[in-house]
Design a protein around this motif. Sequence first.
Motif, PDB file in Angstrom:
ATOM      1  N   ASN A 203      39.123  14.734  63.502  1.00 45.37           N
ATOM      2  CA  ASN A 203      38.999  13.717  62.461  1.00 45.37           C
ATOM      3  C   ASN A 203      40.307  13.653  61.680  1.00 45.37           C
ATOM      4  O   ASN A 203      40.466  14.317  60.659  1.00 45.37           O
ATOM      5  N   PRO A 204      41.262  12.829  62.157  1.00 44.84           N
ATOM      6  CA  PRO A 204      42.618  12.847  61.607  1.00 44.84           C
ATOM      7  C   PRO A 204      42.770  12.108  60.277  1.00 44.84           C
ATOM      8  O   PRO A 204      43.564  11.175  60.147  1.00 44.84           O
ATOM      9  N   ALA A 205      42.027  12.542  59.286  1.00 46.33           N
ATOM     10  CA  ALA A 205      42.155  11.962  57.949  1.00 46.33           C
ATOM     11  C   ALA A 205      43.396  12.513  57.263  1.00 46.33           C
ATOM     12  O   ALA A 205      43.878  13.600  57.577  1.00 46.33           O
ATOM     13  N   THR A 206      43.904  11.739  56.293  1.00 47.51           N
ATOM     14  CA  THR A 206      45.126  12.150  55.585  1.00 47.51           C
ATOM     15  C   THR A 206      44.961  13.499  54.909  1.00 47.51           C
ATOM     16  O   THR A 206      45.855  14.349  54.961  1.00 47.51           O
ATOM     17  N   ALA A 207      43.830  13.724  54.284  1.00 49.16           N
ATOM     18  CA  ALA A 207      43.596  14.991  53.594  1.00 49.16           C
ATOM     19  C   ALA A 207      43.578  16.157  54.574  1.00 49.16           C
ATOM     20  O   ALA A 207      44.074  17.250  54.271  1.00 49.16           O
ATOM     21  N   ARG A 208      43.029  15.913  55.760  1.00 51.52           N
ATOM     22  CA  ARG A 208      42.999  16.981  56.764  1.00 51.52           C
ATOM     23  C   ARG A 208      44.395  17.280  57.296  1.00 51.52           C
ATOM     24  O   ARG A 208      44.713  18.426  57.619  1.00 51.52           O
ATOM     25  N   ARG A 209      45.232  16.253  57.377  1.00 53.45           N
ATOM     26  CA  ARG A 209      46.620  16.483  57.798  1.00 53.45           C
ATOM     27  C   ARG A 209      47.334  17.353  56.774  1.00 53.45           C
ATOM     28  O   ARG A 209      48.070  18.292  57.125  1.00 53.45           O
ATOM     29  N   ALA A 210      47.124  17.087  55.511  1.00 52.43           N
ATOM     30  CA  ALA A 210      47.745  17.899  54.455  1.00 52.43           C
ATOM     31  C   ALA A 210      47.265  19.345  54.521  1.00 52.43           C
ATOM     32  O   ALA A 210      48.063  20.283  54.367  1.00 52.43           O
ATOM     33  N   ARG A 211      45.966  19.534  54.758  1.00 58.58           N
ATOM     34  CA  ARG A 211      45.430  20.893  54.866  1.00 58.58           C
ATOM     35  C   ARG A 211      46.007  21.609  56.079  1.00 58.58           C
ATOM     36  O   ARG A 211      46.300  22.809  56.032  1.00 58.58           O
ATOM     37  N   LEU A 212      46.181  20.869  57.176  1.00 64.64           N
ATOM     38  CA  LEU A 212      46.738  21.456  58.389  1.00 64.64           C
ATOM     39  C   LEU A 212      48.181  21.921  58.151  1.00 64.64           C
ATOM     40  O   LEU A 212      48.563  23.035  58.536  1.00 64.64           O
ATOM     41  N   GLU A 213      48.984  21.072  57.519  1.00 64.45           N
ATOM     42  CA  GLU A 213      50.374  21.441  57.255  1.00 64.45           C
ATOM     43  C   GLU A 213      50.442  22.651  56.330  1.00 64.45           C
ATOM     44  O   GLU A 213      51.284  23.546  56.519  1.00 64.45           O
ATOM     45  N   ALA A 214      49.558  22.697  55.320  1.00 64.90           N
ATOM     46  CA  ALA A 214      49.529  23.848  54.413  1.00 64.90           C
ATOM     47  C   ALA A 214      49.083  25.110  55.141  1.00 64.90           C
ATOM     48  O   ALA A 214      49.610  26.204  54.904  1.00 64.90           O
TER      49      ALA A 214
ATOM     50  N   GLN B 279      60.756  14.464  62.971  1.00 61.51           N
ATOM     51  CA  GLN B 279      60.778  13.053  62.580  1.00 61.51           C
ATOM     52  C   GLN B 279      60.796  12.127  63.785  1.00 61.51           C
ATOM     53  O   GLN B 279      60.084  11.117  63.809  1.00 61.51           O
ATOM     54  N   GLN B 280      61.598  12.464  64.788  1.00 56.79           N
ATOM     55  CA  GLN B 280      61.680  11.595  65.959  1.00 56.79           C
ATOM     56  C   GLN B 280      60.350  11.553  66.715  1.00 56.79           C
ATOM     57  O   GLN B 280      59.875  10.476  67.097  1.00 56.79           O
ATOM     58  N   LEU B 281      59.744  12.720  66.911  1.00 57.13           N
ATOM     59  CA  LEU B 281      58.452  12.758  67.595  1.00 57.13           C
ATOM     60  C   LEU B 281      57.412  11.949  66.838  1.00 57.13           C
ATOM     61  O   LEU B 281      56.663  11.154  67.443  1.00 57.13           O
ATOM     62  N   ASN B 282      57.352  12.131  65.548  1.00 62.46           N
ATOM     63  CA  ASN B 282      56.308  11.491  64.758  1.00 62.46           C
ATOM     64  C   ASN B 282      56.589  10.027  64.426  1.00 62.46           C
ATOM     65  O   ASN B 282      55.783   9.383  63.750  1.00 62.46           O
ATOM     66  N   ALA B 283      57.700   9.521  64.944  1.00 58.69           N
ATOM     67  CA  ALA B 283      57.978   8.087  64.827  1.00 58.69           C
ATOM     68  C   ALA B 283      57.652   7.345  66.114  1.00 58.69           C
ATOM     69  O   ALA B 283      57.770   6.115  66.186  1.00 58.69           O
ATOM     70  N   GLY B 284      57.215   8.087  67.131  1.00 64.11           N
ATOM     71  CA  GLY B 284      56.963   7.468  68.427  1.00 64.11           C
ATOM     72  C   GLY B 284      55.501   7.487  68.830  1.00 64.11           C
ATOM     73  O   GLY B 284      54.612   7.820  68.032  1.00 64.11           O
ATOM     74  N   ASP B 285      55.249   7.153  70.088  1.00 68.47           N
ATOM     75  CA  ASP B 285      53.881   7.056  70.586  1.00 68.47           C
ATOM     76  C   ASP B 285      53.180   8.410  70.684  1.00 68.47           C
ATOM     77  O   ASP B 285      51.946   8.461  70.738  1.00 68.47           O
ATOM     78  N   SER B 286      53.960   9.496  70.718  1.00 65.07           N
ATOM     79  CA  SER B 286      53.368  10.828  70.839  1.00 65.07           C
ATOM     80  C   SER B 286      53.085  11.484  69.498  1.00 65.07           C
ATOM     81  O   SER B 286      52.724  12.665  69.436  1.00 65.07           O
ATOM     82  N   ALA B 287      53.254  10.729  68.419  1.00 66.64           N
ATOM     83  CA  ALA B 287      53.016  11.296  67.093  1.00 66.64           C
ATOM     84  C   ALA B 287      51.567  11.750  66.966  1.00 66.64           C
ATOM     85  O   ALA B 287      50.647  11.138  67.525  1.00 66.64           O
ATOM     86  N   LEU B 288      51.383  12.849  66.222  1.00 65.39           N
ATOM     87  CA  LEU B 288      50.012  13.240  65.912  1.00 65.39           C
ATOM     88  C   LEU B 288      49.311  12.106  65.189  1.00 65.39           C
ATOM     89  O   LEU B 288      49.909  11.461  64.316  1.00 65.39           O
ATOM     90  N   HIS B 289      48.125  11.753  65.589  1.00 66.56           N
ATOM     91  CA  HIS B 289      47.192  12.537  66.341  1.00 66.56           C
ATOM     92  C   HIS B 289      47.003  12.071  67.779  1.00 66.56           C
ATOM     93  O   HIS B 289      45.874  12.084  68.291  1.00 66.56           O
TER      94      HIS B 289
END
Length: 344
Positions: A61-72, A150-160
């Motif tokens: 469930n790639p919600a913004t809040a979950r992304r923040a928790r994952l990075e932390a 940055q490059q990965l997350n600007a392309g088609d392979s960006a999470l999620h």
Amino acid sequence: MQPITRLLCTSILAVISPLAWANDANAQARHQWHEGITTGYQSLTIQTAELAESTRGYCENPATARRARLEAAWLDAFLAWQRVRFVDFGPVENNNLSWQFQFWPDPKNLIARKAAYLIGSDEPITPQVIGQSGVAVQGFPMMEYLLFDQQLNAGDSALHAARTCELLTNVARHVKSNSDELMAGWQAFRPHYLETDQYRGTTIRAGMATLEILEERRLAQPMGLRGNGKRNPYITDAWRSGNTLMTVEATVDGLRQFFLPGLAALLEAKEESDLAERIRKQFGEVQQNFPGAHLPMATALNEEDQFRVLQSLYVDISQLATLVNDQAAVALGVVRGFNSSDGD
């Protein structure tokens, strides 16, 4: 008791007592070190379990809040590793566990190349694939690349993206499994460690090597104080996430918590209490004068006012390294030996 017998007994006691005192101090130091490192490894197992769970939750469930928790969660687990990174002996040597946790340095950008290959392949990314893919794939730096590049997350392979999540999830599971293995191995290693006097020198040399690497490779080289004289943030730990200086701080904190108590006990047993206190104060100086706001290394290197703060940190750590690697080592009769992380 005859005078000659009394004299003989007194002479024997004069020889044995300092030896027994030294052995007691050595045993006390090893006990303190083992307990401290146990605490650090326990934290690593807890944080990597939370990281694996956060990874699974985000990819489901790639919600913004979950992304923040994952990075932390990634940062918390990586910093837990930094605190025990100085331990370069014992179970962490098995199966290249240290390199599996952190493949560094990476001058050929092998992490990005391996990620591109696995994401672009049609083969399912399974635990077995991760286990066979080498240390560049298996640890925290690969997860950092997937989360923060940055490059990965600007392309088609960006999470999620599905393949990227598949890779991220399996690497997180691998790190958690290795943390559990390391903790179990360290607990089983306890009797041997406590009963073997050579681990006195081994542990001291591990702390010495870590301070040397901090000073020379994690600060001086990227600051342009060694090598070609050019400042370069891209040879540091965690440059993609901007957490380089936080990793340095965590390593110093780990040495202060888990290494210093045993070292100080040995120095005090050698009647070097003043030196032990100076080392304690210098650890405090390093932490007290640490750069505020944990700036990205690129910012600290590119802005002159921040670079001056970084220079002060470098001086603080250099002085700490001198106290430990020169003065304490001499006082304790420890000679700096070969360190496997030197890459020689």
